[in-house]
Scaffold this motif. Structure first.
Motif, PDB file in Angstrom:
ATOM      1  N   UNK A   1     -28.468   5.515 -23.694  1.00  0.00           N
ATOM      2  CA  UNK A   1     -28.670   4.387 -22.777  1.00  0.00           C
ATOM      3  C   UNK A   1     -28.696   4.939 -21.368  1.00  0.00           C
ATOM      4  N   UNK A   2     -29.773   4.627 -20.658  1.00  0.00           N
ATOM      5  CA  UNK A   2     -29.917   5.141 -19.295  1.00  0.00           C
ATOM      6  C   UNK A   2     -29.893   3.974 -18.320  1.00  0.00           C
ATOM      7  N   UNK A   3     -29.129   4.157 -17.235  1.00  0.00           N
ATOM      8  CA  UNK A   3     -29.090   3.160 -16.160  1.00  0.00           C
ATOM      9  C   UNK A   3     -29.604   3.891 -14.927  1.00  0.00           C
ATOM     10  N   UNK A   4     -30.926   3.848 -14.753  1.00  0.00           N
ATOM     11  CA  UNK A   4     -31.593   4.642 -13.712  1.00  0.00           C
ATOM     12  C   UNK A   4     -32.580   3.739 -12.973  1.00  0.00           C
ATOM     13  N   UNK A   5     -33.061   4.200 -11.828  1.00  0.00           N
ATOM     14  CA  UNK A   5     -34.120   3.456 -11.149  1.00  0.00           C
ATOM     15  C   UNK A   5     -35.367   3.492 -12.042  1.00  0.00           C
ATOM     16  N   UNK A   6     -35.960   2.336 -12.275  1.00  0.00           N
ATOM     17  CA  UNK A   6     -37.097   2.262 -13.206  1.00  0.00           C
ATOM     18  C   UNK A   6     -38.384   2.552 -12.423  1.00  0.00           C
TER      19      UNK A   6
ATOM     20  N   UNK B   1     -28.213 -11.162 -13.703  1.00  0.00           N
ATOM     21  CA  UNK B   1     -29.206 -10.529 -14.582  1.00  0.00           C
ATOM     22  C   UNK B   1     -29.001  -9.022 -14.593  1.00  0.00           C
ATOM     23  N   UNK B   2     -28.694  -8.468 -13.415  1.00  0.00           N
ATOM     24  CA  UNK B   2     -28.435  -7.026 -13.329  1.00  0.00           C
ATOM     25  C   UNK B   2     -27.359  -6.628 -14.342  1.00  0.00           C
ATOM     26  N   UNK B   3     -26.262  -7.394 -14.375  1.00  0.00           N
ATOM     27  CA  UNK B   3     -25.168  -7.047 -15.296  1.00  0.00           C
ATOM     28  C   UNK B   3     -25.503  -7.391 -16.744  1.00  0.00           C
ATOM     29  N   UNK B   4     -26.311  -8.434 -16.937  1.00  0.00           N
ATOM     30  CA  UNK B   4     -26.745  -8.740 -18.311  1.00  0.00           C
ATOM     31  C   UNK B   4     -27.561  -7.574 -18.850  1.00  0.00           C
ATOM     32  N   UNK B   5     -28.339  -6.949 -17.966  1.00  0.00           N
ATOM     33  CA  UNK B   5     -29.151  -5.804 -18.399  1.00  0.00           C
ATOM     34  C   UNK B   5     -28.276  -4.586 -18.701  1.00  0.00           C
ATOM     35  N   UNK B   6     -27.213  -4.426 -17.916  1.00  0.00           N
ATOM     36  CA  UNK B   6     -26.278  -3.332 -18.232  1.00  0.00           C
ATOM     37  C   UNK B   6     -25.637  -3.612 -19.594  1.00  0.00           C
ATOM     38  N   UNK B   7     -25.327  -4.878 -19.818  1.00  0.00           N
ATOM     39  CA  UNK B   7     -24.736  -5.242 -21.116  1.00  0.00           C
ATOM     40  C   UNK B   7     -25.709  -4.891 -22.255  1.00  0.00           C
ATOM     41  N   UNK B   8     -26.999  -5.147 -22.052  1.00  0.00           N
ATOM     42  CA  UNK B   8     -27.980  -4.804 -23.097  1.00  0.00           C
ATOM     43  C   UNK B   8     -27.976  -3.307 -23.372  1.00  0.00           C
TER      44      UNK B   8
ATOM     45  N   UNK C   1     -22.928   5.528 -11.915  1.00  0.00           N
ATOM     46  CA  UNK C   1     -21.771   5.386 -12.826  1.00  0.00           C
ATOM     47  C   UNK C   1     -21.480   3.947 -13.258  1.00  0.00           C
ATOM     48  N   UNK C   2     -22.466   3.050 -13.200  1.00  0.00           N
ATOM     49  CA  UNK C   2     -22.200   1.671 -13.621  1.00  0.00           C
ATOM     50  C   UNK C   2     -21.952   1.557 -15.126  1.00  0.00           C
ATOM     51  N   UNK C   3     -22.725   2.303 -15.937  1.00  0.00           N
ATOM     52  CA  UNK C   3     -22.512   2.223 -17.391  1.00  0.00           C
ATOM     53  C   UNK C   3     -21.159   2.805 -17.767  1.00  0.00           C
TER      54      UNK C   3
END
Ligand code: ADE
Length: 451
Positions: free
Chosen positions: A59-64, A117-124, A138-140
């Motif tokens: 799972x990557x939390x990066x600039x898209x 929505x930002x956090x819902x996406x992190x949840x996904x 470091x959000x994830x």
């Protein structure tokens, strides 16, 4: 069925994106970026042959961005099952998100998404049950740690509600399933080192930012160019002859100051670190406290990684027309609440430009105080992200190869990988080096030869 599962794309990939129809535009832009990422391409070619990430959930939390798209595709070629969410609500390129989904990669990111929505996406991205996480900020990793430590009040409600409703065994298996992480940015590495120092770090983290082939180039030349690019795209102001105040003289600040000077601006640096302040002085910049710089500057750029660097007291003395932007990771460097408090009125005068009317002056804040290089421009050019993402992909391979062997610490990318990336980049640029002669090697190896 979760919300994520409920939203499937035409190719049956769970996603939440602006518009799948944008995929063909994203494909072309990603191909263009890929042309400038030769090192990542070589790694992708080898990954396709060797499949070092076969079946590994990342799972990557990066600039898209188009550059991140090339990284995601390289990981996919290596066999990884990848899920991507945004690391900033304003940095997503919606066409790129659509393209990745068309290539079978889960993406949860929409440019301009709200906080929830930002956090819902992190949840996904967490629901993907990653074995490896790849963070930019470091959000994830912090969400996983808050879950593990049962500090639910520190989680955003959309993650908290989901996490607390999970069966405890399932929650434990999710947290225990993460074997390692990689971190892209200075701010994230600082957060992770704080976790390590407080003794709570649950798994090894590779600090990609600490590679020389990352921060020497991405932070300095990438941030330098893309920050100026973002400010110019947002405002179209002339920098020549203006006074630009750069807050922070780390690698990013150095790049921004250099490029602003290159555009003909007179540059002032503010610092809290004596060594960096001295470097700035000897690099030819004026150094002074922000209270003084605030009265002189035409354009202010924060790149410190710290909070409330530009505050109410500074806004009160700024010149009419001052432009204020941030290029640090989080939108905390400019105290917008303090500005709103002293402003009589606000209006969006141009896309990404918010005008704050004070009694006798106007101050302009760009991109809501978020990373201006990614909000109003396209982030760092592909040629520097080539090295950053070569580090990311090789760090992922490294943690898989060394599973169970690495300590629960924040470690740099192994030095030989860093050196190999430099060698490959030079090769791609067609630059050749000299080699030491046997006599020179002997000279360097000996201590007896003095004259
Ligand atoms: N960070 C800064 N620039 C970037 C880019 N172009 N892609 C991904 N992350 C970035």
């Amino acid at each position: 069925m979760s919300e994520t599962e409920a939203r499937m794309s035409a190719v049956d990939v769970p996603c939440d994106i602006r518009d799948p129809e944008l995929a063909s535009k994203g494909a072309l832009r990603t191909e263009w970026a890929g042309r400038h990422m030769p090192v990542l391409r070589l790694i992708g070619d080898r990954f396709e042959r060797e499949r070092p990430l076969d079946g590994v959930r990342i799972s990557a939390c990066l600039h898209v961005t188009t550059e991140t798209a090339n990284l995601m595709l390289a990981l996919q070629r290596g066999g990884a099952d990848v899920c991507l969410c945004a690391s900033n609500p304003l940095s997503t390129q919606d066409d790129v998100a659509a393209y990745l989904v068309s290539r079978g990669i889960q993406v949860h990111a929409i440019k301009g998404e709200d906080h929830e929505t930002y956090y819902r996406h992190i949840r996904s991205a967490l629901e993907h049950r990653p074995q490896i996480t790849m963070d930019d900020g470091a959000d994830l990793v912090s969400a996983i740690h808050f879950m593990a430590l049962e500090r639910y009040d520190d989680l955003h409600p959309v993650i908290r509600d989901w996490a607390t409703e999970l069966d405890p065994a399932e929650r434990k298996s999710l947290v225990d399933g993460v074997t390692a992480s990689t971190e892209e940015t200075t701010t994230g590495v600082i957060r992770l080192k704080a976790m390590e120092n407080s003794g709570v770090l649950l798994f090894p983290v590779i600090a990609v930012n600490d590679s020389k082939t990352k921060h020497f180039f991405d932070n300095r030349y990438g941030t330098g160019q893309s920050t100026i690019d973002g400010i110019l795209r947002a405002t179209n102001i002339l920098l020549a002859g203006s006074t630009v105040v750069v807050a922070g003289y780390g690698w990013c600040g150095k790049g921004v100051a250099l490029r602003a000077q290159g555009q003909g601006a007179s540059v002032i640096v503010t610092e809290i670190d004596p060594l960096r302040a001295l470097e700035a002085v000897m690099d030819g910049f004026r150094v002074m406290p922000m209270t003084e710089a605030a009265t002189i500057g035409d354009v202010f750029i924060t790149v410190t990684g710290d909070t409330h660097v530009i505050r109410g007291e500074h806004f009160k003395v700024m010149k009419d027309g001052a432009v204020v932007a941030n290029s640090g990771h989080f939108n905390v460097e400019i105290d917008l609440d303090a500005l709103a408090e002293i402003a009589n009125e606000t209006r969006e005068i141009r896309e990404y430009v918010m005008e704050y009317s004070l009694d006798d002056r106007k101050v302009y804040v760009l991109g809501e105080g978020r990373l201006i290089n990614l909000a109003a421009a396209e982030g760092h050019p592909a040629s520097v992200m080539d090295m950053s993402f070569a580090n990311q992909s090789l760090a992922a391979e490294h943690v898989v190869k060394n599973a169970g062997e690495l300590e629960k610490r924040v470690e740099p990318v192994p030095i030989d990988i860093d050196a190999e990336i430099a060698r490959l980049k030079l090769q791609a640029l067609g630059v050749q080096l000299d080699e030491l002669t046997p006599e020179q090697r002997e000279y360097l190896d000996s201590w007896e030869i003095g004259t």
